[in-house]
Write a protein that holds these residues in place. Structure first.
Motif, PDB file in Angstrom:
ATOM      1  N   GLN A   8       0.849  -1.178   0.000  1.00 57.40           N
ATOM      2  CA  GLN A   8       0.000   0.000   0.000  1.00 57.40           C
ATOM      3  C   GLN A   8       0.891   1.237   0.000  1.00 57.40           C
ATOM      4  O   GLN A   8       1.691   1.422   0.898  1.00 57.40           O
ATOM      5  N   ILE A   9       0.766   2.040  -1.025  1.00 56.50           N
ATOM      6  CA  ILE A   9       1.513   3.284  -1.103  1.00 56.50           C
ATOM      7  C   ILE A   9       0.488   4.390  -1.265  1.00 56.50           C
ATOM      8  O   ILE A   9      -0.195   4.469  -2.285  1.00 56.50           O
ATOM      9  N   GLY A  10       0.366   5.194  -0.249  1.00 61.02           N
ATOM     10  CA  GLY A  10      -0.688   6.206  -0.220  1.00 61.02           C
ATOM     11  C   GLY A  10      -0.237   7.584  -0.639  1.00 61.02           C
ATOM     12  O   GLY A  10      -0.611   8.559  -0.006  1.00 61.02           O
ATOM     13  N   LEU A  11       0.554   7.692  -1.680  1.00 59.20           N
ATOM     14  CA  LEU A  11       0.997   8.998  -2.153  1.00 59.20           C
ATOM     15  C   LEU A  11       0.029   9.528  -3.194  1.00 59.20           C
ATOM     16  O   LEU A  11      -0.386   8.802  -4.091  1.00 59.20           O
ATOM     17  N   LYS A  12      -0.332  10.791  -3.088  1.00 61.61           N
ATOM     18  CA  LYS A  12      -1.222  11.402  -4.086  1.00 61.61           C
ATOM     19  C   LYS A  12      -0.453  11.666  -5.369  1.00 61.61           C
ATOM     20  O   LYS A  12       0.704  12.068  -5.350  1.00 61.61           O
ATOM     21  N   ILE A  13      -1.121  11.453  -6.479  1.00 60.91           N
ATOM     22  CA  ILE A  13      -0.530  11.754  -7.781  1.00 60.91           C
ATOM     23  C   ILE A  13      -0.334  13.267  -7.864  1.00 60.91           C
ATOM     24  O   ILE A  13      -1.242  14.031  -7.532  1.00 60.91           O
ATOM     25  N   PRO A  14       0.850  13.718  -8.309  1.00 61.83           N
ATOM     26  CA  PRO A  14       1.059  15.164  -8.426  1.00 61.83           C
ATOM     27  C   PRO A  14       0.089  15.786  -9.425  1.00 61.83           C
ATOM     28  O   PRO A  14      -0.360  15.134 -10.363  1.00 61.83           O
ATOM     29  N   LYS A  15      -0.208  17.050  -9.220  1.00 66.03           N
ATOM     30  CA  LYS A  15      -1.163  17.767 -10.084  1.00 66.03           C
ATOM     31  C   LYS A  15      -0.477  18.459 -11.258  1.00 66.03           C
ATOM     32  O   LYS A  15      -1.137  18.932 -12.173  1.00 66.03           O
ATOM     33  N   ASP A  16       0.866  18.555 -11.209  1.00 68.66           N
ATOM     34  CA  ASP A  16       1.579  19.211 -12.307  1.00 68.66           C
ATOM     35  C   ASP A  16       2.895  18.493 -12.559  1.00 68.66           C
ATOM     36  O   ASP A  16       3.359  17.686 -11.750  1.00 68.66           O
ATOM     37  N   ALA A  17       3.506  18.805 -13.698  1.00 69.08           N
ATOM     38  CA  ALA A  17       4.711  18.107 -14.148  1.00 69.08           C
ATOM     39  C   ALA A  17       5.886  18.276 -13.192  1.00 69.08           C
ATOM     40  O   ALA A  17       6.733  17.383 -13.094  1.00 69.08           O
ATOM     41  N   GLU A  18       5.946  19.384 -12.463  1.00 65.98           N
ATOM     42  CA  GLU A  18       7.066  19.612 -11.543  1.00 65.98           C
ATOM     43  C   GLU A  18       7.134  18.566 -10.433  1.00 65.98           C
ATOM     44  O   GLU A  18       8.187  18.328  -9.871  1.00 65.98           O
ATOM     45  N   GLY A  19       6.019  17.921 -10.127  1.00 68.50           N
ATOM     46  CA  GLY A  19       6.001  16.940  -9.042  1.00 68.50           C
ATOM     47  C   GLY A  19       6.281  15.504  -9.474  1.00 68.50           C
ATOM     48  O   GLY A  19       6.385  14.613  -8.633  1.00 68.50           O
ATOM     49  N   ILE A  20       6.410  15.255 -10.771  1.00 67.81           N
ATOM     50  CA  ILE A  20       6.537  13.876 -11.265  1.00 67.81           C
ATOM     51  C   ILE A  20       7.806  13.208 -10.758  1.00 67.81           C
ATOM     52  O   ILE A  20       7.761  12.091 -10.224  1.00 67.81           O
ATOM     53  N   LEU A  21       8.946  13.842 -10.906  1.00 62.46           N
ATOM     54  CA  LEU A  21      10.218  13.220 -10.532  1.00 62.46           C
ATOM     55  C   LEU A  21      10.259  12.870  -9.047  1.00 62.46           C
ATOM     56  O   LEU A  21      10.644  11.756  -8.677  1.00 62.46           O
ATOM     57  N   ALA A  22       9.846  13.792  -8.182  1.00 61.27           N
ATOM     58  CA  ALA A  22       9.841  13.524  -6.739  1.00 61.27           C
ATOM     59  C   ALA A  22       8.885  12.373  -6.413  1.00 61.27           C
ATOM     60  O   ALA A  22       9.206  11.510  -5.585  1.00 61.27           O
TER      61      ALA A  22
END
Length: 175
Positions: A8-22
């Motif tokens: 179970q990995i409860g991380l929210k999908i980023p809302k913009d491209a800047e958050g993809i790598l992290a």
């Protein structure tokens, strides 16, 4: 390391491209803490996650879109779930719901982007790559997101639920 049956990995999908790598790095660290992954699998998971998250940012308006991970040795299942309209194919491609089942057809997601799909039921299909032998994902342009997932995975299925207006992108990767 004892492999878990459920992750179970409860991380929210980023809302913009800047958050993809992290997001991808954080998911990989959580996965590596629970499942043994070699460098080839890590690379494939990175490609798959980048494309699923990019797909979500570009096409989903669902605030609750999620990516779920399930491990059933030896298969890791990565599933993106979001609410929205079903995939629509360009041009004169057949559309969902499919009438004739259990066949492989060529569809276009854009005028220049053909895909082969195997129809599984009226609202579900598996992406097929007839040329997978000998093609390396290292040489594909990144904008072929669904094709990249097809090549990086052992199985890639799309399913739409018209009653819930829910899309599922289901990726299987044998570890």
């Amino acid at each position: 390391m004892k492999e878990p049956s459920s992750i179970q990995i409860g991380l929210k999908i980023p809302k913009d491209a800047e958050g993809i790598l992290a997001y991808v790095h954080e998911v990989l660290e959580l996965l590596k803490a629970q499942v043994t992954l070699d460098e080839d699998k890590i690379r494939k998971i990175k490609l798959i996650l980048v494309e699923l998250v990019t797909n979500s940012i570009k096409h989903s308006e669902d605030e609750n879109a999620s990516i779920e991970f399930t491990f059933n040795h030896p298969t890791l299942t990565i599933q993106k779930v979001d609410k929205g309209l079903q995939i629509e194919f360009a041009g004169d491609s057949e559309q969902i719901p499919f009438v004739e089942l259990d066949r492989t057809i060529k569809v276009h997601l854009s005028e220049s982007q053909p895909h082969h799909i195997k129809i599984l039921d009226p609202y579900r299909f598996r992406f097929v790559d007839n040329y997978k032998e000998g093609i390396s994902i290292d040489f594909l342009p990144e904008h072929f997101g669904l094709y990249i997932i097809t090549l990086a995975s052992d199985s890639f299925i799309y399913q739409h639920d018209p009653d819930l207006l829910e899309n599922r992108f289901i990726v299987h990767l044998n570890l």
